[in-house]
Design a protein around this motif. Sequence first.
Motif, short mmCIF file in Angstrom:
data_model
loop_
_atom_site.label_atom_id
_atom_site.label_comp_id
_atom_site.label_asym_id
_atom_site.label_seq_id
_atom_site.Cartn_x
_atom_site.Cartn_y
_atom_site.Cartn_z
N ILE A 1 55.24 44.46 9.26
CA ILE A 1 54.55 44.97 10.44
C ILE A 1 53.10 45.32 10.16
O ILE A 1 52.20 44.91 10.89
CB ILE A 1 55.26 46.22 11.00
N GLN B 1 53.06 41.77 16.97
CA GLN B 1 54.48 42.06 16.82
C GLN B 1 54.90 43.18 17.79
O GLN B 1 54.33 44.26 17.78
CB GLN B 1 54.69 42.49 15.35
N TYR C 1 50.27 48.48 8.30
CA TYR C 1 49.89 49.65 7.52
C TYR C 1 49.42 50.75 8.45
O TYR C 1 48.79 50.46 9.47
CB TYR C 1 48.74 49.21 6.59
N LEU D 1 47.95 46.34 11.93
CA LEU D 1 49.15 45.53 12.14
C LEU D 1 48.84 44.05 11.91
O LEU D 1 47.73 43.59 12.18
CB LEU D 1 49.68 45.72 13.57
N PRO E 1 47.43 60.02 19.05
CA PRO E 1 47.04 61.41 19.32
C PRO E 1 46.06 61.57 20.49
O PRO E 1 46.03 62.63 21.10
CB PRO E 1 46.41 61.87 18.01
N GLU F 1 56.25 52.40 20.67
CA GLU F 1 56.30 53.69 20.00
C GLU F 1 54.95 54.08 19.41
O GLU F 1 54.54 55.23 19.46
CB GLU F 1 57.35 53.66 18.87
N ILE F 2 54.26 53.10 18.82
CA ILE F 2 52.96 53.38 18.22
C ILE F 2 51.99 53.87 19.29
O ILE F 2 51.34 54.90 19.14
CB ILE F 2 52.39 52.13 17.51
N LYS G 1 57.84 44.82 18.17
CA LYS G 1 58.92 45.74 17.82
C LYS G 1 58.51 47.22 17.85
O LYS G 1 59.20 48.04 18.44
CB LYS G 1 59.46 45.38 16.43
N PHE G 2 57.42 47.58 17.18
CA PHE G 2 57.06 49.00 17.09
C PHE G 2 55.92 49.39 18.02
O PHE G 2 55.52 50.55 18.07
CB PHE G 2 56.69 49.36 15.65
N LYS H 1 52.78 57.36 20.76
CA LYS H 1 52.60 58.54 19.90
C LYS H 1 51.16 58.73 19.42
O LYS H 1 50.90 59.63 18.61
CB LYS H 1 53.55 58.43 18.70
N ALA I 1 44.28 58.77 13.61
CA ALA I 1 45.34 57.83 13.27
C ALA I 1 44.82 56.40 13.31
O ALA I 1 44.04 56.04 14.19
CB ALA I 1 46.50 57.98 14.25
N GLU I 2 45.25 55.61 12.34
CA GLU I 2 44.76 54.24 12.23
C GLU I 2 45.92 53.33 11.83
O GLU I 2 46.50 53.50 10.76
CB GLU I 2 43.70 54.21 11.12
N PHE I 3 46.25 52.39 12.70
CA PHE I 3 47.30 51.43 12.38
C PHE I 3 46.66 50.06 12.15
O PHE I 3 45.83 49.61 12.93
CB PHE I 3 48.30 51.31 13.54
#
Lengths: 380, 380
Positions: A310, B78, A312, B115, B90, B84-85, B80-81, B88, B111-113
Amino acid sequence: MKILIEREPLMASIQNVMKAISSKPTIPILSGIKLEANQQEVTLTGSNSDITIESIIPSEEDGVVNIHEIVPGSVVIQAKFLPEIIRKLPENQVELSVDDDMNVLIKSGHAEFKLNGQDTEEYPQLPVLQTDNSFHLQIDLLKMLIRQTNFAVSVSETRPILTGVHLKLENEQLELVATDSHRLASRKINMTDTDGLTFNNVVIPGKSLSELNKILDDTQEPIQISVTDNQILFRTKHLYFLSRLLDGNYPETSRLIPNQSKTVVNVNSKDLIESIDRASLLAKDNRNNIVKLVTQGQNILQITSHSPEIGYVEETLETNAIEGEELKISFNAKYMIDALKAIGTDQVSINFTGAMRPFIMQPDEDDEPILQLITPVRTY
Amino acid sequence: MKILIEREPLMASIQNVMKAISSKPTIPILSGIKLEANQQEVTLTGSNSDITIESIIPSEEDGVVNIHEIVPGSVVIQAKFLPEIIRKLPENQVELSVDDDMNVLIKSGHAEFKLNGQDTEEYPQLPVLQTDNSFHLQIDLLKMLIRQTNFAVSVSETRPILTGVHLKLENEQLELVATDSHRLASRKINMTDTDGLTFNNVVIPGKSLSELNKILDDTQEPIQISVTDNQILFRTKHLYFLSRLLDGNYPETSRLIPNQSKTVVNVNSKDLIESIDRASLLAKDNRNNIVKLVTQGQNILQITSHSPEIGYVEETLETNAIEGEELKISFNAKYMIDALKAIGTDQVSINFTGAMRPFIMQPDEDDEPILQLITPVRTY
C-alpha cells in the motif's frame, strides 16, 4: 403461577440474565430462564458453567408499580425467543401464567403466546455463597477498574490463568492486574472498610467481567463483592452475579515492571492516539500491526508505518517534553491505543528503558495508580 | 497532478465509487479508484464487472469552494485503505499530489501518507453510452420504485434473469416488475416527456439497483436514465452510474396475476405487519417461516404459528372489512411483511382466490398502481 407485569422492567431483567445463557448449554435446562414469583418480587435466573445471573423485579419500588398482580409459583422458560417475544408485545402490560402442565401463557392485547415450560425442580441448585469475606465498591468505580484492566487479558487458552484478571486485597489496597504476556495493565485503589479482609489469588475470567460490565449501569450505588476459594459474587440491590474463579496460581507480575527509565516522553493522549491510529491504518495490512516511534530532539515524536503493497505513512507529533536518551522503538499499535484509552487522562507519561525493553505508561498526574506496560517488537 | 481539496466532499465521493469496487476484482487495477483532475473538477471512478460509478467534485459550486488548487493530472490509487485514511486525516483540507513515479502523497496537518499509485493508462476504457434513448425521473421517485420492487428479485442463480428487475416503457407508462417465482412486486407510473421512447426487455441486476439506491440522496432533483441493448446509465449532476443489463428474456408475468377474487380483506397495514411479525417469531424456528391466517366472521383475522419445540402463538386482529368466502391460508411471513412495507399505505386491500392460489395486495386508495403478489404455502 400468574403475574401481571410491566413490559419494560421484565424486558430489562430478561436481557440481564440472557448474558449468562449459552446457546450450547452443558445441560439442556440451562437454555432456559428460571422465573420465580413470590408475593414481593419476581426473580429471573440465567446460568452457564462460568456465570450465574439473578435479576430481581420488586413488585413496587419508590412508588413505581412494576407488578400489578402476583400468584406465586415458578417455571423455566426456553430463553431463545423470549427477548424478542416480550419486546414485540403490543401493550405495556404483560400477563404471564403457568398451568399445571407447565404451559406458559403470555398475553398482551390481542397477542397470545403459549410456550413450553419446564418444572423448576429440574433446574440446578445454585451454590449459596458464604458472604463473610465481603467488601464494597461504588458501581461506577468497579466498571472503571474493569475497563482499565480487562482488555489486557489473554485471548489464548495456552496459559488459561492469563485469561483472567488477578485480584489482590492487601494492606487496605485493592489491586487488579491483567496480562497476556505481551502487555500488562495494572490498577490499584486504596480501600477503607475492608475489616482486615485480605486475599491474593483471586483470578476472575475476563469474559465474566465483560458481561458484568455490560449489565451494570454507571451509577454511584454500592456493589458488594464476596470471595470464596472458587467463586466470586457481585451483589447489588436487584442483581446477583456469580462467577467461577480460574484455577491455578497467577504469575508474579511485579518484577516485570522496570523501575528505571532512560527516555521519558510526556505527551497529549488524544493526539498520540490519533497519530498512532492513522499510522496503524497501513500497519494493519501486515498481520502484526506494528508502528515505529522515533524521538527527534527535545519535543518531537515521529511515528511511521510501512506496508510494501500500500505505501508509507509518517506522522510528526509535538510533545510536552522528551527527556533522556534518543530512542527508536516499534510496538503493536492496537496495544498502544488500548493502553492510552484505558489510562484516559489528558496527558500521559511514557517511560522507556531502551528499544528492546518493556515500557510503561502512566497518567501525568500522580494520583491515579494506573500503569500500562507494553513489550516492544524487534524490528531494528 | 496536485489538488488541495476539502476533506468532506472528497470523502463523500470516495464512499460513492467504493460501492463499485470489488474486493476480488477481475483485473487487478480495478481494486483501485481512478482520480482525474482538470481545471474545473476532480472525477473519481470505481468499477467492477457489473457496475461503474463516476463521481464528480466541482471546484466550486453555489459559492462553496471544494477544491482550492488544481494542477491537472490523473492516477489510480489502491482503494482498500483510502476511505479510512481520508476519514482519519487531522485537518479539513487535504493536499493530494502525484510524482513522476506515480507515488501518491496525501498530506493533512502533520500526517503524511505516501501510497503506491498506478498509471491511468492501465485503467480500462469505459464504454461511452449513446444517450439518445433517455428519459427522466425525480430521484426520490426512482428510489421509491426501487424500494417497492427490488426486494422481490430472486437471490438464487437458478434462473439468472429473475435476479434482476424488469423495466418496461410502453404507451407513456413505465413498469417495474420483480419476481423470485414465489412472490411478485409490480409498480407502474405514468410518464410524460418520453418522446415516444419505448423498450420492453430491460432487466437490471438487483444488486446494481441496491447500490444505486444507497448512493442517491432522497431529493427531487432529476435523474437521466439512458438505455442500450446491454447497459443502462443513470446520470445526475455529479454522478454517473452505469450498470450492465441481464441477458435473456424476462418471463411474461401479467398472466400470473389473478383477475378475480373470492375473499377481500381490508385492513390497517401497520397492525397487520406487527401481528405477523410477532407470529413469525415462532415461525422462524421452522426453516420456512410460515404463518397461518384464518378469517373469522365479518371483520376478524386470526393469525397463528406453531413451533413444536418452543410453542404456539395466536393473534386476533380487527380489520376494516372482510368480504366473500371464509378462508384459511398459510404463507411466508417475511414475504408478507416485505410486501406490506413496500406498499407503504395506511390501509391495504388483500384479494384472495382460495387457499392454494396466489393472492394480491394493493393500497386501499386506487391512485398508486402498485401490486404485490404472494404464492401461499400448502399446509392443509
